[in-house]
Design a protein around this motif. Structure first.
Motif, PDB file in Angstrom:
ATOM      1  N   GLY A  90       0.803  -1.225   0.000  1.00  0.00           N
ATOM      2  CA  GLY A  90       0.000   0.000   0.000  1.00  0.00           C
ATOM      3  C   GLY A  90       0.833   1.270   0.000  1.00  0.00           C
ATOM      4  N   ASP A  91       2.129   1.158   0.279  1.00  0.00           N
ATOM      5  CA  ASP A  91       3.027   2.324   0.298  1.00  0.00           C
ATOM      6  C   ASP A  91       3.682   2.575  -1.058  1.00  0.00           C
ATOM      7  N   LEU A  92       3.457   1.666  -2.016  1.00  0.00           N
ATOM      8  CA  LEU A  92       4.110   1.796  -3.316  1.00  0.00           C
ATOM      9  C   LEU A  92       3.612   3.006  -4.085  1.00  0.00           C
ATOM     10  N   VAL A  93       4.508   3.574  -4.890  1.00  0.00           N
ATOM     11  CA  VAL A  93       4.151   4.637  -5.829  1.00  0.00           C
ATOM     12  C   VAL A  93       4.656   4.228  -7.207  1.00  0.00           C
ATOM     13  N   VAL A  94       4.086   4.832  -8.236  1.00  0.00           N
ATOM     14  CA  VAL A  94       4.507   4.535  -9.609  1.00  0.00           C
ATOM     15  C   VAL A  94       6.014   4.780  -9.721  1.00  0.00           C
ATOM     16  N   GLY A  95       6.703   3.814 -10.311  1.00  0.00           N
ATOM     17  CA  GLY A  95       8.154   3.904 -10.470  1.00  0.00           C
ATOM     18  C   GLY A  95       8.933   3.079  -9.471  1.00  0.00           C
ATOM     19  N   ASP A  96       8.291   2.684  -8.357  1.00  0.00           N
ATOM     20  CA  ASP A  96       8.964   1.847  -7.354  1.00  0.00           C
ATOM     21  C   ASP A  96       9.290   0.475  -7.941  1.00  0.00           C
ATOM     22  N   SER A  97      10.341  -0.133  -7.415  1.00  0.00           N
ATOM     23  CA  SER A  97      10.700  -1.485  -7.835  1.00  0.00           C
ATOM     24  C   SER A  97      10.173  -2.505  -6.832  1.00  0.00           C
ATOM     25  N   LEU A  98       9.988  -3.731  -7.329  1.00  0.00           N
ATOM     26  CA  LEU A  98       9.510  -4.841  -6.506  1.00  0.00           C
ATOM     27  C   LEU A  98      10.369  -6.057  -6.784  1.00  0.00           C
ATOM     28  N   ASN A  99      10.636  -6.857  -5.747  1.00  0.00           N
ATOM     29  CA  ASN A  99      11.272  -8.159  -5.922  1.00  0.00           C
ATOM     30  C   ASN A  99      10.217  -9.115  -6.465  1.00  0.00           C
ATOM     31  N   LEU A 100      10.536  -9.835  -7.541  1.00  0.00           N
ATOM     32  CA  LEU A 100       9.589 -10.761  -8.166  1.00  0.00           C
ATOM     33  C   LEU A 100      10.135 -12.183  -8.177  1.00  0.00           C
ATOM     34  N   GLU A 101       9.230 -13.131  -7.893  1.00  0.00           N
ATOM     35  CA  GLU A 101       9.554 -14.556  -8.003  1.00  0.00           C
ATOM     36  C   GLU A 101       8.305 -15.307  -8.422  1.00  0.00           C
ATOM     37  N   ARG A 102       8.435 -16.126  -9.461  1.00  0.00           N
ATOM     38  CA  ARG A 102       7.330 -17.005  -9.844  1.00  0.00           C
ATOM     39  C   ARG A 102       7.327 -18.216  -8.923  1.00  0.00           C
ATOM     40  N   ALA A 103       6.169 -18.878  -8.832  1.00  0.00           N
ATOM     41  CA  ALA A 103       6.047 -20.062  -7.980  1.00  0.00           C
ATOM     42  C   ALA A 103       7.057 -21.117  -8.401  1.00  0.00           C
ATOM     43  N   MET A 104       7.530 -21.897  -7.408  1.00  0.00           N
ATOM     44  CA  MET A 104       8.527 -22.924  -7.705  1.00  0.00           C
ATOM     45  C   MET A 104       7.907 -24.057  -8.515  1.00  0.00           C
ATOM     46  N   LYS A 105       8.749 -24.736  -9.295  1.00  0.00           N
ATOM     47  CA  LYS A 105       8.324 -25.895 -10.072  1.00  0.00           C
ATOM     48  C   LYS A 105       8.565 -27.149  -9.250  1.00  0.00           C
ATOM     49  N   LEU A 106       7.597 -28.037  -9.237  1.00  0.00           N
ATOM     50  CA  LEU A 106       7.755 -29.304  -8.533  1.00  0.00           C
ATOM     51  C   LEU A 106       8.916 -30.073  -9.169  1.00  0.00           C
ATOM     52  N   GLY A 107       9.819 -30.537  -8.358  1.00  0.00           N
ATOM     53  CA  GLY A 107      10.969 -31.283  -8.853  1.00  0.00           C
ATOM     54  C   GLY A 107      12.204 -30.427  -9.074  1.00  0.00           C
ATOM     55  N   ALA A 108      12.057 -29.095  -8.936  1.00  0.00           N
ATOM     56  CA  ALA A 108      13.215 -28.211  -9.099  1.00  0.00           C
ATOM     57  C   ALA A 108      13.976 -28.133  -7.779  1.00  0.00           C
ATOM     58  N   ARG A 109      15.194 -27.635  -7.833  1.00  0.00           N
ATOM     59  CA  ARG A 109      15.991 -27.475  -6.616  1.00  0.00           C
ATOM     60  C   ARG A 109      15.359 -26.407  -5.715  1.00  0.00           C
ATOM     61  N   LEU A 110      15.404 -26.646  -4.427  1.00  0.00           N
ATOM     62  CA  LEU A 110      14.931 -25.667  -3.439  1.00  0.00           C
ATOM     63  C   LEU A 110      16.162 -24.916  -2.939  1.00  0.00           C
ATOM     64  N   ASP A 111      16.512 -23.838  -3.641  1.00  0.00           N
ATOM     65  CA  ASP A 111      17.752 -23.124  -3.338  1.00  0.00           C
ATOM     66  C   ASP A 111      17.645 -22.228  -2.117  1.00  0.00           C
ATOM     67  N   GLY A 112      16.474 -21.740  -1.787  1.00  0.00           N
ATOM     68  CA  GLY A 112      16.311 -20.882  -0.620  1.00  0.00           C
ATOM     69  C   GLY A 112      15.749 -21.693   0.530  1.00  0.00           C
ATOM     70  N   HIS A 113      14.507 -21.409   0.912  1.00  0.00           N
ATOM     71  CA  HIS A 113      13.786 -22.226   1.881  1.00  0.00           C
ATOM     72  C   HIS A 113      12.304 -22.199   1.504  1.00  0.00           C
ATOM     73  N   ILE A 114      11.473 -22.961   2.171  1.00  0.00           N
ATOM     74  CA  ILE A 114      10.057 -23.005   1.823  1.00  0.00           C
ATOM     75  C   ILE A 114       9.394 -21.690   2.227  1.00  0.00           C
ATOM     76  N   VAL A 115       8.886 -20.992   1.218  1.00  0.00           N
ATOM     77  CA  VAL A 115       8.253 -19.688   1.402  1.00  0.00           C
ATOM     78  C   VAL A 115       6.833 -19.792   0.863  1.00  0.00           C
ATOM     79  N   GLN A 116       5.854 -19.359   1.641  1.00  0.00           N
ATOM     80  CA  GLN A 116       4.462 -19.469   1.225  1.00  0.00           C
ATOM     81  C   GLN A 116       3.952 -18.259   0.451  1.00  0.00           C
ATOM     82  N   GLY A 117       4.593 -17.119   0.608  1.00  0.00           N
ATOM     83  CA  GLY A 117       4.088 -15.902  -0.019  1.00  0.00           C
ATOM     84  C   GLY A 117       3.006 -15.249   0.819  1.00  0.00           C
ATOM     85  N   HIS A 118       2.933 -15.640   2.098  1.00  0.00           N
ATOM     86  CA  HIS A 118       1.954 -15.088   3.033  1.00  0.00           C
ATOM     87  C   HIS A 118       2.708 -14.262   4.073  1.00  0.00           C
TER      88      HIS A 118
END
Length: 195
Positions: free
Chosen positions: A72-100
């Motif tokens: 809610g604090d974002l303004v036009v022009g701000d950047s965001l970190n983006l990640e698509r959902a993990m693929k089943l069977g791919a390496r888990l390089d970070g840790h389990i993140v729910q996006g919640h």
């Protein structure tokens, strides 16, 4: 589910309020690979793609999400970190993140240490979230290891690659960030609370 390994940065192209909701239009290099109904983490917040147009796509954040996150604090022009959902069977390089996202925190210190950085964050401990030394934490969607764990604050060490390829390079003291605490730690904390 996500891993906390940021794929790219997106840029806020348009913000549109609709009642208690906020429609965010994001320009990103991954847009051509997305599809409607796909989940994407934005600063660690899982949101669904609802429309697409050339190099940009739109997601909607509801009022509860806006109250618990920094979206809610974002303004036009701000950047965001983006990640698509993990693929089943791919390496888990970070840790389990729910996006919640559990809550926000404020950056309280930034210290450069011979080519890397130590960032300190403070959060409201009355919400019963906890960190542990060498445990996992997600800051704006980035999977990190906790150092200097305290009741209401912690630090993380950031390598040059992460500093350059995520929002960390734009943080200042006072920057509000999204936190997702480790899912296993949350379950353990809840079980102890119930007993």
């Amino acid at each position: 589910m996500f891993t906390g390994i940021i794929e790219t940065l997106g840029k806020v192209k348009k913000l549109e309020n609709d009642g208690g909701n906020l429609h965010l239009t994001i320009a990103s290099e991954i847009t051509p690979e997305l599809k409607i109904d796909q989940s994407v983490a934005h600063n660690g917040v899982c949101l669904t793609v609802v429309s697409m147009d050339d190099d940009a796509y739109t997601v909607t954040a509801i009022e509860e999400t806006l109250n618990k996150t920094n979206l809610g604090d974002l303004v036009v022009g701000d950047s965001l970190n983006l990640e698509r959902a993990m693929k089943l069977g791919a390496r888990l390089d970070g840790h389990i993140v729910q996006g919640h996202v559990d809550q926000t925190a404020n950056c309280i210190s930034i210290e450069e240490k011979d080519g890397s950085w130590i960032y300190g964050f403070a959060y409201d401990s009355t919400l019963n979230n906890v960190t542990i030394e060498k445990g996992s934490i997600t800051v704006d969607g980035v999977s990190l290891t906790v150092v200097n764990s305290k009741k209401d604050s912690f630090s993380v060490a950031i390598i040059p690659y992460t500093h350059e390829h995520t929002r960390f390079h734009s943080y200042k003291v006072g920057t509000k960030v999204n936190l997702e605490f480790d899912v296993i730690g949350k379950y353990v904390s809840r079980l102890i609370e119930i007993r």
